[in-house]
Design a protein around this motif. Structure first.
Motif, short mmCIF file in Angstrom:
data_model
loop_
_atom_site.label_atom_id
_atom_site.label_comp_id
_atom_site.label_asym_id
_atom_site.label_seq_id
_atom_site.Cartn_x
_atom_site.Cartn_y
_atom_site.Cartn_z
N ASN A 43 -13.29 -40.55 -44.52
CA ASN A 43 -12.86 -40.38 -43.14
C ASN A 43 -12.42 -38.94 -42.89
O ASN A 43 -11.48 -38.47 -43.53
N PRO A 44 -13.08 -38.20 -41.97
CA PRO A 44 -12.70 -36.81 -41.70
C PRO A 44 -11.25 -36.67 -41.24
O PRO A 44 -10.58 -35.68 -41.58
N SER A 45 -10.76 -37.63 -40.46
CA SER A 45 -9.36 -37.56 -40.00
C SER A 45 -8.40 -37.65 -41.17
O SER A 45 -7.38 -36.95 -41.21
N VAL A 46 -8.71 -38.51 -42.15
CA VAL A 46 -7.87 -38.62 -43.35
C VAL A 46 -7.94 -37.32 -44.15
O VAL A 46 -6.94 -36.89 -44.74
N ALA A 47 -9.12 -36.69 -44.18
CA ALA A 47 -9.26 -35.42 -44.89
C ALA A 47 -8.36 -34.35 -44.27
O ALA A 47 -7.72 -33.57 -44.98
N LEU A 48 -8.30 -34.31 -42.94
CA LEU A 48 -7.40 -33.36 -42.26
C LEU A 48 -5.95 -33.67 -42.59
O LEU A 48 -5.15 -32.77 -42.88
N LEU A 49 -5.60 -34.95 -42.53
CA LEU A 49 -4.22 -35.36 -42.83
C LEU A 49 -3.84 -35.00 -44.26
O LEU A 49 -2.76 -34.43 -44.52
N SER A 50 -4.72 -35.32 -45.20
CA SER A 50 -4.40 -35.07 -46.61
C SER A 50 -4.37 -33.59 -46.93
O SER A 50 -3.58 -33.15 -47.78
N SER A 51 -5.19 -32.80 -46.24
CA SER A 51 -5.15 -31.35 -46.48
C SER A 51 -3.82 -30.77 -46.00
O SER A 51 -3.24 -29.89 -46.65
N GLY A 52 -3.32 -31.28 -44.86
CA GLY A 52 -2.03 -30.82 -44.37
C GLY A 52 -0.89 -31.23 -45.28
O GLY A 52 -0.02 -30.41 -45.63
N ILE A 53 -0.89 -32.50 -45.69
CA ILE A 53 0.15 -32.99 -46.60
C ILE A 53 0.10 -32.23 -47.92
O ILE A 53 1.13 -31.81 -48.47
N GLY A 54 -1.12 -32.06 -48.44
CA GLY A 54 -1.28 -31.37 -49.72
C GLY A 54 -0.81 -29.93 -49.66
O GLY A 54 -0.19 -29.42 -50.60
N THR A 55 -1.10 -29.26 -48.55
CA THR A 55 -0.68 -27.87 -48.40
C THR A 55 0.83 -27.76 -48.36
O THR A 55 1.42 -26.88 -49.01
N LEU A 56 1.49 -28.63 -47.62
CA LEU A 56 2.96 -28.61 -47.56
C LEU A 56 3.57 -28.90 -48.93
O LEU A 56 4.55 -28.26 -49.33
N ALA A 57 2.97 -29.86 -49.67
CA ALA A 57 3.46 -30.17 -51.02
C ALA A 57 3.29 -28.96 -51.94
O ALA A 57 4.19 -28.62 -52.72
N TYR A 58 2.16 -28.29 -51.82
CA TYR A 58 1.89 -27.10 -52.63
C TYR A 58 2.91 -26.00 -52.34
O TYR A 58 3.45 -25.36 -53.26
N LEU A 59 3.20 -25.76 -51.07
CA LEU A 59 4.16 -24.72 -50.69
C LEU A 59 5.54 -25.02 -51.26
O LEU A 59 6.26 -24.11 -51.70
N MET A 60 5.92 -26.29 -51.26
CA MET A 60 7.23 -26.67 -51.80
C MET A 60 7.27 -26.50 -53.32
O MET A 60 8.24 -25.97 -53.87
N ILE A 61 6.22 -26.95 -54.01
CA ILE A 61 6.19 -26.87 -55.47
C ILE A 61 6.18 -25.42 -55.94
O ILE A 61 6.77 -25.08 -56.97
N THR A 62 5.51 -24.55 -55.20
CA THR A 62 5.47 -23.13 -55.56
C THR A 62 6.64 -22.35 -54.96
O THR A 62 6.61 -21.12 -54.92
N LYS A 63 7.65 -23.05 -54.50
CA LYS A 63 8.91 -22.47 -54.00
C LYS A 63 8.69 -21.52 -52.81
O LYS A 63 9.42 -20.56 -52.63
N GLY A 64 7.65 -21.79 -52.03
CA GLY A 64 7.39 -20.98 -50.84
C GLY A 64 7.02 -19.54 -51.15
O GLY A 64 7.23 -18.64 -50.33
N LYS A 65 6.41 -19.31 -52.33
CA LYS A 65 6.08 -17.95 -52.74
C LYS A 65 4.58 -17.66 -52.74
O LYS A 65 4.18 -16.51 -52.92
N ILE A 66 3.75 -18.70 -52.55
CA ILE A 66 2.30 -18.50 -52.55
C ILE A 66 1.72 -19.03 -51.24
O ILE A 66 1.69 -20.24 -51.01
N PRO A 67 1.24 -18.15 -50.36
CA PRO A 67 0.65 -18.59 -49.09
C PRO A 67 -0.79 -19.05 -49.27
O PRO A 67 -1.73 -18.28 -49.12
N ALA A 68 -0.96 -20.31 -49.61
CA ALA A 68 -2.31 -20.84 -49.86
C ALA A 68 -2.52 -22.11 -49.06
O ALA A 68 -1.64 -22.98 -49.03
N TYR A 69 -3.69 -22.22 -48.42
CA TYR A 69 -4.05 -23.46 -47.73
C TYR A 69 -4.99 -24.25 -48.61
O TYR A 69 -5.92 -23.71 -49.20
#
Length: 443
Positions: A43-69
């Protein structure tokens, strides 16, 4: 070159610039992120949702030091298609979940022992050859989408569909080669838009779903279902994408003029990618990966703010609940996706070839010649190892990757003769340099 940032990592932009800067990152990843679920049946909508959730999780795990989408990974297209044909999409999500766990395990090992072992296990000759297999293995899928149409369960050649696919391909190629700046970052999206407009005039688009869809809708989720076959097919791909991830991180650090491998650490970055992939799998989204498109946007704009990246993630998540948008995406004709897929899958294969060239792989050395030859024939030929006693099948790219790793470990380095082993003192340096070059051949 002036590397002074317009907005540094932890700087918060004003609202008037924040919104367009975040939208720019959203559109940079949008075309590729929704293409993966369209090709794989997710589902493309789920892909958009999971990319957003995954990006926010990544930013938190990397302590907000790596700007990556983080968006949908192209490396997993073939495995998802292969698994879903026989085991179903739920099984494919189980494989993706395990791939994310592999990321976490590798992150832990890197934290304890460093990363040199990755380069020894997966040198450029293996990675480059596997990437070529990923692209060429999908060639028949792209061509079938471009020129065939299904009527009453039968596959029929359609000249109209093929012309639409070629027109879409031409638009994407022109956008990629002629445009500069932001438009040059989104040639696939422009190709899809152009092909869609042509399809409207050709009368092959049915907008009924768009009219009937509500503005707000909860997307359909797919949960993981246990499957050994999915695990065996998809887990080896994680090793390839981890190497890609390391390359992306090195280049991002180079753009920002700081060592992200040390702070916040390579292990945090890989763990963040793995957590994003596993979270995506739990709701039916494709595995995630850091996006070269968004790294390119940062290089052009010199805007490194994680708040801008987080804004793009929130926009992506909100788009997932717009019912009419999801319905509109579902009306994209198959030949349009076939047209852009010809370019995309070809680029993937060419990226592997470029990796081999840029890392100076010497094919007068029989060792390199044997490794590449075996990987490509097994992978493109879709060779399969059926272990019926334990109900395990290893096919195509997964088998090619495993065989490539084994050959690389057991074949001696031989420069002078078939029975003479000469270990190059520069091997470790050459293998380490792959990380800085991988971005140029990213998927």
């Amino acid at each position: 070159m002036n590397k002074k940032p317009v907005l540094d990592v932890n700087e918060i932009p004003n609202l008037l610039s924040w919104i367009p800067l975040s939208f720019q990152h959203l559109f940079a990843m949008f075309g590729a992120t929704i293409l993966v679920p369209i090709l794989t049946g997710l589902n493309p909508s789920v892909a958009l949702l999971s990319s957003g959730i995954g990006t926010l999780a990544y930013l938190m795990i990397t302590k907000g030091k790596i700007p990556a989408y983080l968006g949908s990974s192209f490396a997993f297209i073939a495995p998802i298609i292969t698994v879903s044909k026989t085991e179903g999409l739920g099984a494919a999500m189980f494989g993706a979940l395990l791939a994310g766990i592999i990321y976490a395990i590798v992150a832990l090992i890197i934290y304890k022992f460093g990363s040199e072992w990755i380069h020894k296990l997966l040198p450029p000759v293996v990675i480059g050859s596997v990437v070529i297999v990923i692209g060429l293995g999908l060639a028949t899928v792209a061509v079938d989408m471009a020129m065939n149409v299904k009527v009453n369960g039968q596959t029929i050649y359609s000249l109209k569909h093929f012309f639409i696919a070629l027109a879409t391909l031409a638009i994407a190629i022109l956008a990629s080669t002629m445009f500069r700046g932001f438009l040059g970052v989104i040639p696939i999206l422009l190709g899809i838009i152009g092909g869609y407009i042509i399809s409207l005039f050709a009368g092959i688009v049915d907008l009924t779903k768009v009219y009937e869809a509500p503005w707000f809708a909860i997307p359909t989720f797919t949960t993981p279902e246990f499957s050994w076959k999915a695990a065996i097919i998809m887990v080896p791909v994680a090793l390839v994408t981890i190497t890609e991830h390391i390359g992306h991180l090195m280049v991002t650090g180079s753009i920002m003029n700081r060592d992200l491998v040390k702070d916040p650490g390579l292990h945090r970055s890989i763990l963040g990618d793995g957590v994003a992939t596993s979270l995506a799998a739990l709701i039916g989204g494709p595995p995630n990966t850091t996006y070269g498109e968004n790294i390119g946007v940062m290089a052009i704009t010199r805007v490194y703010s994680v708040y801008v990246i987080a804004g793009a993630a929130l926009f992506a998540m909100s788009f997932a609940f717009i019912g009419k948008l999801g319905a509109l995406i579902s009306t994209i004709p198959t030949p349009v996706m076939g047209g852009v897929s010809i370019l995309l899958f070809g680029i993937i294969a060419s990226a592997g070839l470029r990796m081999l060239v840029e890392n100076g792989i010497d094919y007068s050395d029989k060792r390199n010649l044997v490794i590449s030859s075996v990987i490509m024939v097994i992978g493109v030929g879709n060779a399969a190892l059926h272990l019926k006693g334990i109900h395990i099948d290893i096919e195509g790219m997964a088998l090619a990757t495993i065989v490539g790793v084994i050959l690389n470990l057991v074949l001696p380095t031989n420069k002078q003769g078939e029975n003479e082993i000469e270990v190059e003192e520069t091997d470790n340096l050459a293998q380490s340099s792959i990380n800085r070059k991988t971005i140029k051949a990213s998927l």
